[in-house]
Scaffold this motif. Structure first.
Motif, PDB file in Angstrom:
ATOM      1  N   LEU A 148       0.833  -1.195   0.000  1.00 51.85           N
ATOM      2  CA  LEU A 148       0.000   0.000   0.000  1.00 51.85           C
ATOM      3  C   LEU A 148       0.869   1.246   0.000  1.00 51.85           C
ATOM      4  CD1 LEU A 148      -2.673  -0.900   2.722  1.00 51.85           C
ATOM      5  CD2 LEU A 148      -2.949  -1.015   0.239  1.00 51.85           C
ATOM      6  N   PHE A 149       0.310   2.311  -0.518  1.00 50.66           N
ATOM      7  CA  PHE A 149       0.930   3.624  -0.421  1.00 50.66           C
ATOM      8  C   PHE A 149       0.120   4.438   0.588  1.00 50.66           C
ATOM      9  CE2 PHE A 149       2.188   2.012  -4.544  1.00 50.66           C
ATOM     10  CZ  PHE A 149       3.547   2.269  -4.533  1.00 50.66           C
ATOM     11  N   VAL A 150       0.823   4.996   1.557  1.00 44.42           N
ATOM     12  CA  VAL A 150       0.174   5.623   2.710  1.00 44.42           C
ATOM     13  C   VAL A 150       0.624   7.070   2.825  1.00 44.42           C
ATOM     14  CG1 VAL A 150      -0.180   5.487   5.203  1.00 44.42           C
ATOM     15  CG2 VAL A 150       0.171   3.393   3.879  1.00 44.42           C
ATOM     16  N   VAL A 151      -0.335   7.947   3.091  1.00 44.73           N
ATOM     17  CA  VAL A 151      -0.044   9.342   3.433  1.00 44.73           C
ATOM     18  C   VAL A 151      -0.665   9.587   4.807  1.00 44.73           C
ATOM     19  CG1 VAL A 151      -0.333  11.753   2.811  1.00 44.73           C
ATOM     20  CG2 VAL A 151      -0.060  10.041   1.016  1.00 44.73           C
ATOM     21  N   ALA A 152       0.200   9.837   5.804  1.00 47.59           N
ATOM     22  CA  ALA A 152      -0.257  10.087   7.172  1.00 47.59           C
ATOM     23  C   ALA A 152      -0.153  11.584   7.454  1.00 47.59           C
ATOM     24  CB  ALA A 152       0.584   9.299   8.168  1.00 47.59           C
ATOM     25  N   ARG A 153      -1.216  12.136   8.028  1.00 52.74           N
ATOM     26  CA  ARG A 153      -1.252  13.580   8.307  1.00 52.74           C
ATOM     27  C   ARG A 153      -1.691  13.801   9.747  1.00 52.74           C
ATOM     28  NH1 ARG A 153      -4.776  18.113   7.875  1.00 52.74           N
ATOM     29  NH2 ARG A 153      -3.714  19.938   7.016  1.00 52.74           N
TER      30      ARG A 153
END
Length: 198
Positions: free
Chosen positions: A84-89
């Motif tokens: 998976l490709f994850v963007v955490a903010r």
């Protein structure tokens, strides 16, 4: 769920290609077939992401030193067998100089992926820390946005390490004022005259 960046770019490309329809009638069927195929992949990615369970490892309480740049390290894990490709903010309260921090990473199945944020406390106090917002994607057509973990607490205290360093420095100056000084002891060092007693 929301459209991913790849889906938006491909739809824009299809719209541009459809402008050629008056000049090349065969383009219409290519565009329609491409849109159907794109829709099928998007639905498949959405169903794949819907079944992914996620967990975040982070303490309930975080403490920062006033005026010191520090990094907070957490971990995130997903219940999936696919990459998976994850963007955490993470959004921060007004005690921190940054309004929000973003971390992008590629998640490999079975691993615990590290998430690191660099922050600097600018005001003393205590505030609630909202949960981590995570956007998941497999191919970039669809993104699943979810909140991970529980709300926490962020505290900013005076920098006690700077106080201890200043205290040690003042003590060394005071001892020098009384006539004490640093001197080498016999047996320390590599010079011959240091070793002759041995």
């Amino acid at each position: 769920m929301r459209p991913g960046s790849l889906l938006v770019r491909l739809l824009a490309l299809g719209a541009v290609a459809s402008l050629l329809a008056p000049f090349l009638p065969g383009v219409v069927w290519i565009v329609v077939a491409g849109l159907i195929l794109l829709g099928a992949f998007a639905v498949g990615e959405a169903s794949l992401l819907r079944g992914v369970a996620l967990s975040v490892g982070r303490p309930e309480r975080h403490v920062l030193s006033l005026g010191v740049a520090e990094h907070l390290s957490w971990t995130v894990q997903f219940d999936t067998r696919r990459e998976l490709f994850v963007v955490a903010r993470q959004t921060w309260p007004d005690l921190v100089a940054e309004r929000a921090s973003v971390c992008r990473l590629r998640y490999l199945p079975g691993a615990r992926a590290p998430i690191e944020f660099h922050v600097r406390g600018i005001k003393r106090g205590r505030a609630d820390l909202p949960p981590l917002a995570v956007a998941l994607s497999r191919w970039g057509l669809i993104e699943r946005v979810a909140s991970a973990g529980k709300p926490g607490e962020l505290s900013v205290y005076p920098d006690l390490r700077a106080v201890s360093r200043l205290n040690a420095r003042l003590n060394s100056y005071a001892l020098r004022g009384f006539g004490s000084r640093l001197s080498a002891r016999i047996g320390q060092g590599r010079e011959f005259d240091h070793l002759r007693e041995y």
